[in-house]
Design a protein around this motif. Structure first.
Motif, short mmCIF file in Angstrom:
data_model
loop_
_atom_site.label_atom_id
_atom_site.label_comp_id
_atom_site.label_asym_id
_atom_site.label_seq_id
_atom_site.Cartn_x
_atom_site.Cartn_y
_atom_site.Cartn_z
N ASN A 131 9.74 4.19 14.04
CA ASN A 131 8.26 4.48 14.05
C ASN A 131 7.13 5.24 14.89
OD1 ASN A 131 8.32 2.47 11.94
ND2 ASN A 131 6.90 1.01 13.02
N GLY A 132 6.01 6.17 14.01
CA GLY A 132 5.20 7.35 14.90
C GLY A 132 5.32 8.16 14.92
N ILE A 133 4.87 10.07 15.18
CA ILE A 133 4.19 11.01 14.47
C ILE A 133 5.87 11.92 14.65
CG2 ILE A 133 2.78 12.63 14.86
CD1 ILE A 133 1.05 10.81 15.89
N TYR A 134 6.02 12.54 13.77
CA TYR A 134 7.40 13.53 14.02
C TYR A 134 6.20 14.71 12.87
CZ TYR A 134 10.17 9.36 14.80
OH TYR A 134 10.31 8.58 15.34
N PHE A 135 7.11 15.72 13.17
CA PHE A 135 6.46 17.04 12.53
C PHE A 135 7.67 17.61 11.37
CE2 PHE A 135 2.30 17.45 14.59
CZ PHE A 135 2.84 16.27 15.67
N TYR A 149 5.59 15.21 1.33
CA TYR A 149 4.96 13.33 1.08
C TYR A 149 6.20 12.50 0.85
CZ TYR A 149 7.65 15.47 -3.40
OH TYR A 149 8.03 16.22 -4.50
N PRO A 150 6.23 11.18 0.89
CA PRO A 150 5.31 10.57 1.11
C PRO A 150 4.88 10.50 2.39
CG PRO A 150 7.05 8.60 1.30
CD PRO A 150 7.20 10.23 0.33
N ASN A 151 3.37 9.77 2.86
CA ASN A 151 2.81 10.55 3.95
C ASN A 151 1.38 9.08 4.32
OD1 ASN A 151 2.09 11.06 6.92
ND2 ASN A 151 1.99 13.12 6.24
N PRO A 152 2.14 8.26 5.24
CA PRO A 152 3.00 7.80 6.08
C PRO A 152 4.72 7.45 5.10
CG PRO A 152 1.30 6.53 6.81
CD PRO A 152 0.90 7.15 5.34
N ALA A 153 5.71 7.41 5.60
CA ALA A 153 6.89 7.27 5.22
C ALA A 153 7.82 5.89 5.58
CB ALA A 153 7.47 8.66 4.97
N SER A 154 7.98 5.89 5.11
CA SER A 154 9.09 4.88 5.93
C SER A 154 10.78 4.85 5.94
CB SER A 154 8.89 3.66 4.57
OG SER A 154 9.53 3.15 3.34
N ASP A 155 11.45 5.48 4.87
CA ASP A 155 13.28 5.74 4.63
C ASP A 155 13.06 7.44 4.60
OD1 ASP A 155 12.97 2.67 2.84
OD2 ASP A 155 13.81 3.12 4.77
N LEU A 156 12.14 7.71 3.22
CA LEU A 156 12.75 9.00 2.93
C LEU A 156 10.97 10.05 3.20
CD1 LEU A 156 14.62 8.50 -0.85
CD2 LEU A 156 15.72 9.02 1.59
N ILE A 157 11.83 11.39 3.73
CA ILE A 157 10.39 12.17 3.72
C ILE A 157 10.79 13.21 2.38
CG2 ILE A 157 11.23 13.15 5.29
CD1 ILE A 157 7.46 12.25 4.49
N THR A 158 9.79 13.61 1.64
CA THR A 158 10.40 15.10 1.17
C THR A 158 9.17 16.50 1.38
OG1 THR A 158 11.04 14.03 -1.13
CG2 THR A 158 10.05 15.97 -1.51
N ILE A 159 10.29 17.14 1.29
CA ILE A 159 9.45 18.78 1.11
C ILE A 159 9.72 19.51 0.17
CG2 ILE A 159 9.89 20.81 2.56
CD1 ILE A 159 10.80 19.49 5.48
N GLN A 192 0.80 -0.90 -0.17
CA GLN A 192 0.07 -0.23 -0.02
C GLN A 192 0.90 1.37 0.09
OE1 GLN A 192 -3.76 0.03 -0.54
NE2 GLN A 192 -3.24 -1.82 -0.81
N GLN A 193 0.75 1.74 -0.80
CA GLN A 193 1.31 3.42 -0.84
C GLN A 193 0.56 3.97 -2.57
OE1 GLN A 193 5.77 1.74 -1.86
NE2 GLN A 193 5.48 0.75 -3.20
N ASP A 194 1.51 5.12 -2.24
CA ASP A 194 1.01 6.15 -3.01
C ASP A 194 1.46 7.34 -2.93
OD1 ASP A 194 -0.97 8.44 -2.05
OD2 ASP A 194 -1.23 7.00 -1.11
N TYR A 195 1.49 7.90 -4.27
CA TYR A 195 2.45 9.11 -4.79
C TYR A 195 1.14 10.39 -5.17
CZ TYR A 195 4.95 13.07 -6.91
OH TYR A 195 5.77 14.19 -6.31
N ASN A 196 1.14 10.57 -3.83
CA ASN A 196 -0.27 11.55 -3.09
C ASN A 196 -1.25 11.31 -3.72
OD1 ASN A 196 1.19 13.99 -1.23
ND2 ASN A 196 2.84 13.54 -2.81
N GLY A 197 -2.14 10.50 -3.77
CA GLY A 197 -2.71 10.13 -3.85
C GLY A 197 -3.48 9.01 -5.28
N ILE A 198 -2.23 9.18 -6.34
CA ILE A 198 -1.82 8.33 -7.26
C ILE A 198 -1.46 6.80 -7.38
CG2 ILE A 198 -0.77 8.35 -9.90
CD1 ILE A 198 -0.93 11.86 -9.39
N ILE A 205 3.57 10.71 9.59
CA ILE A 205 4.08 9.45 10.50
C ILE A 205 5.15 8.92 9.77
CG2 ILE A 205 2.85 7.16 10.80
CD1 ILE A 205 0.31 8.75 11.13
N VAL A 206 5.53 7.72 10.68
CA VAL A 206 6.46 7.25 10.46
C VAL A 206 6.08 6.08 10.48
CG1 VAL A 206 9.60 6.29 10.30
CG2 VAL A 206 8.77 8.69 10.30
N ASN A 207 6.37 4.92 9.33
CA ASN A 207 5.92 3.55 9.51
C ASN A 207 6.91 2.75 8.43
OD1 ASN A 207 4.28 1.21 9.70
ND2 ASN A 207 2.55 1.86 8.67
#
Length: 737
Positions: A719-723, A671-681, A100-106, A734-736
């Motif tokens: 794993n958990g909530i970050y800002f 994105y992505p959110n939740p994320a596992s390895d990388l998060i992009t601003i 389960q994953q998506d590029y902001n809904g896509i 969320i990191v998962n």
């Protein structure tokens, strides 16, 4: 519950919506897609799967504009455009095929390889024209690399998925049919549904009986066809494919490349698909030889009108009114896109966007010179001639205007007016239209975007608020039984018809009612905008009192179900002052004190109703999918139409946010959110900006400077909530792992 976090107290949050689905298909942005397979013989594996089970191969990862998705599904797609000898084949990427994953809904990405398309603009240009008249995919371009090697430039077309259906039809679980294989001509084969298993593909869990019923109605009961088919949508599709000589479609030899989706009114809606064979690339209309360019230039507007193998054409256009509507739609498409040659300038604009990528494409099917010339000049590809787009369409424009159908003189709708532009709910208004050269005039009306239009006659008899009999002013009474009425005018004589607005039924006029109390604003995904009285971030609806007197709302009802308008009753003693606001929390927690409903809002969109104690509908809004911390509200405040807004919780609404304002704003997307390895601003600004990533305790986990985009490694985070913070805005993720 969405708990209030002390860490964020005092931070001013001004959210906005950056529609990533829009940006992924933005016409002026070339997407960057990278694929990595563990196997070096990935091409052989994809070829074998395509020619066998047509299954997906797991990619180690797929990156979209730098955002990585592990274990995505990839396969080759296409019929004539696929060839195992091609170095560049069309691709279908399913981000969520294995996880389960998506590029902001896509989740689904469909990429065409440019086969038989020297100009590289046909598909994107055709979809941009189609979207003016019917629900159709967005499309732009993507540059694709596999295992570090550039494969080249692809056309990136929005897939017809549940996301598409939700966005355009406000549902996704009704009968859904894909007419992908040759022979999907809607010929009736009897009531035995097994006869329809081939060539149609059923994309929903049920619906074979409904498809058989559509085919049976087309053949045996055409007078009832509007009960099971959105005829206007079908007429627009037929007009579009005819005028643009898009023959790899229902009107071509294969009678395919469209979807059928049954909406809330149990009517099938045709949806175009696979337009890369348009503007004459595909050149067969039947079992005979291919048409040459000269024959395509003079393709008759009534092609297949006498062919029993094309019942969607033959049987519908045999109804005189539908035929006149069809010709009116043909004229509208021709006049709005081809009469002033705007299609040509749009094609040049598209080529300007992709010119450098075309030159850099190592696997292009055509030379750069052929790319440039095919806008105007035919390109010979073996035995096939690929028409120059203007060579085809300029001659076609002249031919169509010379045909008997186009020569027929239609009525002229000179003006349309209503007797009260802001009527009270549950009253009536008089609608009048000044129309010349007409034998019949109709008013098409509906009370929600989810309803179907109904036509009622208008009269020039001096008895329907139409002035004097025979003065070319037609009138009728329109009940205002909902908070907004959508309407259009259709006029015809024995030879031709015309709509006002001319893109009806896809576009229409709207009459809003005068109300004291209205639904003014709503937030369907409150992440960090405003806590309720329990310090929980729940969704909310804002009511507004347009009147100069206080109103007692005790006994009024709010609901998100049309079949149950009394779902939640506003408690006795609840009042709202003059020109004041009232917030109601939609958290499905009516045990809490204060105004908390027994239902929640859906971020994917739904219908909200406000009724008085007598169960009369006072106001309603049907809203589309909404991003987190974005509101959908009226502008101007209290009276205007709905639009996406920066939240103005319990205050006068701010102006709508435009796409350009979003791109230029200082706010960021995460994105992505939740994320596992990388998060992009990501932000639309190219100026230096700062970011911080904090945990729940406020400890800084990462920080830095960036321009446009920053990708942060979060693989070591628990794993958990970050800002994430950037320039004063805060977003939760969320990191998962």
């Amino acid at each position: 519950m969405k708990k209030f976090l002390p860490l964020l107290a005092g931070i001013l949050l001004i959210p906005f919506s950056k529609s990533t689905a829009q940006s992924f298909y933005a016409i002026d942005t070339i997407q960057q897609i990278e694929v990595l397979f563990a196997q070096s013989n990935w091409d052989y594996i994809l070829d074998t799967a395509k020619q066998g089970s047509d299954s997906y191969t797991m990619a180690t990862w797929v990156k979209i504009n730098g955002v990585q998705f592990d274990s995505a599904g990839v396969k080759y797609k296409g019929n004539s455009s696929y060839n195992p000898n091609n170095l560049k084949n069309p691709l279908h990427i399913e981000l969520d095929h294995f996880k389960q994953q998506d590029y902001n809904g896509i989740k689904d990405i469909k990429l065409s390889n440019g086969f038989h398309e020297p100009s590289s603009v046909r598909e994107v240009l055709l979809y941009s024209i189609a979207r003016q008249y019917m629900p159709a995919s967005k499309a732009n371009y993507a540059q694709v690399s596999i295992n570090g090697s550039l494969m080249g430039l692809y056309t990136n077309v929005e897939a017809i998925t549940k996301t598409f259906l939700d966005d355009r039809f406000y549902s996704d679980n009704n009968t859904f049919v894909f007419a992908d294989n040759g022979g999907c001509n809607l010929v009736y084969k009897g009531n035995d549904t097994t006869q329809y298993y081939s060539p149609y593909t059923l994309k929903s869990d049920h619906g074979w009986n409904n498809l058989a019923s559509l085919c049976g109605t087309l053949r045996n009961n055409i007078s009832s066809i509007e009960n099971i088919l959105d005829v206007d949508r079908a007429l627009w599709m037929l007009a579009f494919t005819n005028i643009t000589v898009t023959l790899d479609s229902y009107i071509g030899q294969s009678t395919h490349n469209y979807y059928l989706y049954q909406d809330h009114n149990n009517r099938f809606n045709p949806i175009l698909w696979d337009l890369n064979g348009g503007f004459g690339v595909f050149s067969k209309i039947g079992m005979g030889p291919q048409l040459n360019v000269a024959q395509m230039q003079v393709l008759q507007p009534m092609v297949h009108a006498n062919d029993t193998l094309w019942p969607l054409v033959k049987n519908i256009l045999a109804v005189p009114m539908y035929k006149r509507m069809y010709i009116a739609h043909l004229k509208t498409i021709l006049n709005e896109n081809f009469a002033d040659s705007s299609y040509y300038f749009n094609a040049l604009h598209l080529q300007g966007i992709i010119d450098s990528e075309v030159q850099a494409d190592p696997n292009a099917f055509y030379t750069h010179s052929e790319f440039l010339s095919n806008i105007t000049t035919d390109v010979i590809d073996g035995p096939k001639t690929l028409p120059g787009i203007t060579n085809l369409m300029e001659a076609r424009k002249a031919f169509l205007n010379s045909t008997p159908e186009f020569q027929m003189v239609s009525p002229v709708i000179n003006s349309v007016s209503v007797s009260d532009t802001l009527p009270l709910l549950n009253t009536s208004v008089n609608v009048t239209a000044n129309v010349t050269n007409a034998s019949a005039v109709f008013l098409g009306t509906r009370y929600s975007v989810m309803d179907k239009f109904s036509r009622i006659p208008m009269f020039d008899d001096g008895l329907h608020a139409d002035g004097s009999a025979g003065d070319n002013v037609y009138g009728t009474s329109l009940p205002v039984s909902a908070t907004a009425v959508q309407y259009y005018i259709y006029a015809e004589n024995n030879n031709a018809g015309i709509f006002s607005p001319q893109r009806a039924e896809y576009e229409y006029y709207t009459l809003n009612t005068q109300r004291g109390i209205v639904i003014n604003e709503l937030m369907a995904d409150n992440q960090l905008t405003q806590p309720d009285n329990y310090n929980e971030y729940n969704d909310w609806i804002e009511l507004y009192n347009n009147s100069a007197s206080p109103l007692n709302l005790g006994g009024y009802f709010l609901s998100d179900e049309g079949s149950n308008p009394s779902k939640w009753m506003i408690p006795a003693g609840t009042t709202i002052g003059p020109n004041d606001f009232l917030i109601i929390w939609t958290d499905s927690d009516s045990t809490q004190s204060g105004l908390h409903t027994n239902f929640k809002l859906s971020a994917s969109g739904e219908r909200i109703l406000l009724s008085n104690p007598s169960m009369q509908l006072i106001d309603e809004v049907t809203y589309p999918g909404i991003n987190a911390d974005v509101t959908y509200g009226r502008y101007p405040n209290g009276t205007g139409p709905f639009a996406f807004l920066a939240s103005s919780y319990n205050a006068v609404n701010s102006p709508p946010i435009s796409v350009n304002e979003i791109k230029q704003s200082r706010y960021f997307n995460l994105y992505p959110n939740p994320a596992s390895d990388l998060i992009t601003i990501e932000t639309g600004s190219n100026e230096d900006q700062t970011y911080q990533v904090c945990n729940l305790m406020g400890s800084v986990m990462a920080e830095g400077m960036f321009r446009g985009r920053a990708t942060i490694n979060i693989s070591t985070y628990s794993n958990g909530i970050y800002f994430a913070r950037s320039n004063g805005e805060v977003k939760k993720f969320i990191v998962n792992h």
